[in-house]
Motif scaffolding. Structure first.
Motif, PDB file in Angstrom:
ATOM      1  N   LEU A   1       0.810  -1.254   0.011  1.00 33.50           N
ATOM      2  CA  LEU A   1       0.059  -0.082   0.039  1.00 33.50           C
ATOM      3  C   LEU A   1       0.896   1.059   0.030  1.00 33.50           C
ATOM      4  N   ILE A   2       2.004   1.349   0.902  1.00 35.75           N
ATOM      5  CA  ILE A   2       2.709   2.465   0.958  1.00 35.75           C
ATOM      6  C   ILE A   2       3.150   2.910  -0.412  1.00 35.75           C
ATOM      7  N   PRO A   3       3.810   1.965  -1.268  1.00 38.08           N
ATOM      8  CA  PRO A   3       4.259   2.591  -2.566  1.00 38.08           C
ATOM      9  C   PRO A   3       3.256   3.096  -3.366  1.00 38.08           C
ATOM     10  N   VAL A   4       2.171   2.642  -3.150  1.00 32.96           N
ATOM     11  CA  VAL A   4       0.821   3.315  -4.203  1.00 32.96           C
ATOM     12  C   VAL A   4       0.502   4.747  -3.579  1.00 32.96           C
TER      13      VAL A   4
ATOM     14  N   LEU B   1       9.836  12.175  -2.287  1.00 27.66           N
ATOM     15  CA  LEU B   1       8.872  11.162  -2.663  1.00 27.66           C
ATOM     16  C   LEU B   1       9.683  10.142  -3.746  1.00 27.66           C
ATOM     17  N   GLN B   2      10.347  10.615  -4.459  1.00 28.74           N
ATOM     18  CA  GLN B   2      11.199   9.708  -5.693  1.00 28.74           C
ATOM     19  C   GLN B   2      12.157   8.911  -4.698  1.00 28.74           C
ATOM     20  N   ASN B   3      12.741   9.535  -3.719  1.00 27.67           N
ATOM     21  CA  ASN B   3      13.906   8.665  -3.172  1.00 27.67           C
ATOM     22  C   ASN B   3      13.009   7.894  -2.131  1.00 27.67           C
ATOM     23  N   TRP B   4      11.994   8.018  -1.583  1.00 25.86           N
ATOM     24  CA  TRP B   4      11.362   6.947  -0.600  1.00 25.86           C
ATOM     25  C   TRP B   4      10.919   6.039  -1.709  1.00 25.86           C
ATOM     26  N   LEU B   5      10.207   6.202  -2.930  1.00 25.89           N
ATOM     27  CA  LEU B   5       9.915   5.154  -3.740  1.00 25.89           C
ATOM     28  C   LEU B   5      10.821   4.214  -4.230  1.00 25.89           C
ATOM     29  N   GLN B   6      12.149   4.897  -4.536  1.00 23.60           N
ATOM     30  CA  GLN B   6      13.063   4.012  -5.100  1.00 23.60           C
ATOM     31  C   GLN B   6      13.567   3.076  -3.893  1.00 23.60           C
ATOM     32  N   ASP B   7      13.548   3.611  -2.595  1.00 18.59           N
ATOM     33  CA  ASP B   7      14.166   3.051  -1.563  1.00 18.59           C
ATOM     34  C   ASP B   7      13.215   2.085  -0.595  1.00 18.59           C
ATOM     35  N   TRP B   8      12.014   1.898  -1.200  1.00 17.16           N
ATOM     36  CA  TRP B   8      10.970   1.188  -0.455  1.00 17.16           C
ATOM     37  C   TRP B   8      11.481  -0.264  -0.070  1.00 17.16           C
ATOM     38  N   VAL B   9      12.005  -0.737  -0.919  1.00 22.07           N
ATOM     39  CA  VAL B   9      12.081  -2.160  -0.645  1.00 22.07           C
ATOM     40  C   VAL B   9      13.246  -2.127   0.834  1.00 22.07           C
ATOM     41  N   THR B  10      13.971  -1.362   0.744  1.00 16.58           N
ATOM     42  CA  THR B  10      14.962  -1.255   2.069  1.00 16.58           C
ATOM     43  C   THR B  10      14.493  -0.536   3.231  1.00 16.58           C
TER      44      THR B  10
END
Length: 119
Positions: free
Chosen positions: A43-46, A76-85
């Protein structure tokens, strides 16, 4: 299930600029809330994508270079890119929630919607 981004975009673009900023502020507040509820990893990445879409649209529509929106866009771009970690680190998610809450207030102030409501 992924959202229908074209429908979301069309709905967003029908709003006035202050309303668009209000919608972005609300979306950032939802992001904070879902982070605090330990929402599903999906959900968070969405929500991040929704916020990024709104910022991108605001940047396209606005003919002024809004430094604050550019900062938010990069965040936001950084959070999205780094979401997996980030997703498995409660302190990182708590930090994301705090920053999203701060940005929600800033964007709501930028919209002027609250000051108009008082008048």
């Amino acid at each position: 299930m992924m959202p229908n981004w074209s429908v979301i975009e069309a709905s967003f673009l029908r709003q006035s600029y202050p309303q668009q900023l209000g919608e972005l502020a609300a979306s950032l507040a939802r992001l904070k809330s879902w982070c605090q509820k330990n929402a599903s990893r999906e959900l968070i990445p969405v929500l991040l994508s929704e916020n990024l879409l709104y910022v991108n649209l605001l940047q396209q529509e606005s003919h002024i270079n809004n430094v604050e929106l550019t900062q938010l866009q990069e965040l936001l771009q950084n959070w999205l890119q780094d979401w997996v970690t980030i997703c498995d680190k409660p302190t990182e998610i708590a930090s994301l929630a705090d920053v999203a809450a701060t940005w929600s207030k800033r964007v709501l102030d930028m919209s002027g919607l609250l000051s108009k409501a008082v008048m």
